[in-house]
Write an enzyme that holds these catalytic residues in place. Structure first.
Site, PDB file in Angstrom:
ATOM      1  N   CYS A  59       0.837  -1.202   0.000  1.00 24.25           N
ATOM      2  CA  CYS A  59       0.000   0.000   0.000  1.00 24.25           C
ATOM      3  C   CYS A  59       0.876   1.258   0.000  1.00 24.25           C
ATOM      4  CB  CYS A  59      -1.004  -0.041   1.145  1.00 24.25           C
ATOM      5  SG  CYS A  59      -2.354   1.145   0.936  1.00 24.25           S
TER       6      CYS A  59
ATOM      7  N   HIS B  53      -3.685  -4.952   0.310  1.00 18.28           N
ATOM      8  CA  HIS B  53      -3.180  -5.413   1.593  1.00 18.28           C
ATOM      9  C   HIS B  53      -3.204  -6.932   1.697  1.00 18.28           C
ATOM     10  CE1 HIS B  53      -2.874  -1.566   3.763  1.00 18.28           C
ATOM     11  NE2 HIS B  53      -3.824  -1.166   2.943  1.00 18.28           N
TER      12      HIS B  53
ATOM     13  N   GLU C 246      -1.906  -8.728   3.925  1.00 21.24           N
ATOM     14  CA  GLU C 246      -2.040  -9.119   5.336  1.00 21.24           C
ATOM     15  C   GLU C 246      -3.491  -9.022   5.793  1.00 21.24           C
ATOM     16  OE1 GLU C 246      -1.183  -6.258   4.260  1.00 21.24           O
ATOM     17  OE2 GLU C 246      -1.505  -4.630   5.709  1.00 21.24           O
TER      18      GLU C 246
END
Lengths: 204, 260
Positions: free
Chosen positions: A80, A186, A188
């Site tokens: 990001c 993202h 994660e």
């Protein structure tokens, strides 16, 4: 050993937890010494460009990052705003980026084809990789990731585009230049697809 | 293509997960961390956690709890409740939270929204508007402090203000429909959707996946948030954390293709 750069923003713990579950050694690096133990690096990020660059500049780890990434060619994945910082500059701020890509970060247009565009780009969207090898292997046909951004990465060299996403037109949602990787989304926070991608990063 | 988001909303009071009806009678439901773990397994799109007594009691955000939630949460997290200053916002984002929800400051200190959006980026700034119909006139008004006080302002005006101030998302929470599980207030949602160009999420009233399907069919890309629907099951409202499967979600998302 994966080194997750802890410069005060981005979900370092979520990334560390994913690697823990995968039984892959990872360290949250808050100092140059800790970062130097890494073979591969993750540069996470949530936030605006200047705020992120300022924190990175003040973290004491920027020189070490340049040394490892540019000097020693260690693989790095920017996430990001972590990816956006790898450009030369961003329309979102005034500070200089890391300059690892000949690229700029630009604001999405507020309208497209006469219709209002909702900004930021927020939610789960498809990612179409240029190759289902390397970072994007074993993801399946319905791979989707979470996006949250109002600015996009624009590389001068189209060969650096690793994957494309459509949001009122296509843009680079992942990039690569040699050992330097970046994802606008993202991983994660993208469940099994993100976990697979983070695992793939350790094998590229 | 971009999909609509289906978002469980957890209300927290004294670090416990609670459910309310019309913002009243909070009933203890369980431990929020356990709920997050279950939602992780169910691959939830996004999660909203709101601390309902922080603003009323003028308390600082509970950073310990926020840190634990952020570390556990494998989907994007929006946290709200008692967020009043830029320092609160920065600190919460630094703990690994993707978005921060602000509510009462939109009337008491609106420049905080602009400042926060400049510093952390508007993508991380959410304005939540709790809305109730005013008694006799039937006009919608925004309430603050956990439905304790009316701002006497229209949600359309405050949604537009939020956009102008630099927020990245508006969440419309219907107090009248909270916990009632009888459908979203589509009329209210329509009025706001026409007025702003920000991503929008709506909450209050979802009683079944059909309500979510109807919402997506009516509005295309939108955030469909729900509390009771994902926390209770069955006529007797037994506590059971639940969420649609990926196949069910894809079917819901396809509703919006009927529009375009």
């Amino acid at each position: 050993m994966i080194g997750i750069v802890n410069y005060g923003l981005g979900n370092v713990q979520a990334i560390a937890n994913i690697y823990k579950r995968l039984n892959i050694e990872a360290v949250i690096a808050s100092s140059p010494d800790e970062l130097l133990t890494a073979d591969r690096i993750i540069l996470p990020g949530v936030g605006a460009f200047d705020w992120a660059m300022k924190r990175l500049n003040e973290s004491g780890m920027k020189d070490t990052l340049n040394e490892l990434v540019v000097g020693k060619g260690k693989p790095i994945l920017g996430i990001c705003v972590g990816m956006q910082m790898m450009a030369k500059r961003s329309e979102e701020g005034c500070l200089e980026g890391l300059g690892w890509f000949n690229a700029e970060v630009c604001r999405f247009s507020k309208e497209s084809g006469g219709r209002k565009v909702f900004l930021p780009h927020m939610g789960w969207n498809d990612v179409v990789p240029r190759s289902t090898d390397g970072l994007f292997k074993n993801l399946g046909v319905d791979a989707r990731f979470y996006f949250l951004h109002s600015y996009y990465f624009l590389p001068a060299d189209q060969d650096h585009v690793l994957a494309v996403t459509d949001y009122n037109g296509p843009y680079a949602s992942a990039v690569r230049s040699g050992n330097v990787f970046g994802t606008q989304f993202h991983p994660e926070k993208s469940h099994q697809w993100g976990i697979q991608l983070l695992k793939n990063f350790t094998e590229t | 293509m971009l999909r609509s988001r289906i978002i469980p909303c957890l209300l927290v009071k004294n670090r416990g997960l609670v459910k309310t009806v019309n913002f009243a009678n909070p009933k203890y439901v369980g431990d929020p961390i356990n709920a997050v773990k279950i939602f992780n397994e169910k691959e939830v799109d996004e999660l909203i956690v709101l601390n309902i007594d922080a603003s009323v009691q003028n308390k600082e955000p509970d950073y310990g709890m926020i840190k634990n939630l952020a570390a556990e949460c494998r989907m994007p997290l929006c946290y709200g409740g008692g967020v009043k200053t830029l320092e609160h916002v920065e600190r919460i984002i630094s703990l690994g939270v993707e978005k921060v929800a602000l509510s009462s400051v939109v009337v008491s200190n609106p420049q905080i929204i602009t400042r926060a959006a400049e510093v952390v980026g508007s993508q991380s700034i959410v304005v939540v508007l709790d809305v109730k119909k005013a008694g006799r006139s039937g006009k919608y008004e925004v309430w603050i402090h956990n439905a304790g006080k009316s701002t006497r302002q229209s949600p359309i005006d405050l949604a537009k203000l939020a956009e102008n101030l630099g927020a990245g998302e508006v969440v419309i929470n219907s107090i009248d429909n909270d916990g009632v599980m009888n459908g979203y207030d589509l009329d209210l949602i329509n009025k706001i959707r026409e007025a702003i160009s920000l991503p929008m999420t709506v909450m209050g009233g979802a009683g079944s996946l059909k309500d979510i399907a109807e919402l997506i069919q009516s509005f295309g890309i939108i955030g469909a948030a729900a509390g009771s629907l994902f926390v209770f099951k069955g006529v007797h409202r037994a506590v059971l954390i639940n969420y649609p499967s990926r196949a069910e979600k894809d079917a819901l998302a396809n509703q919006c293709h009927l529009m375009s």
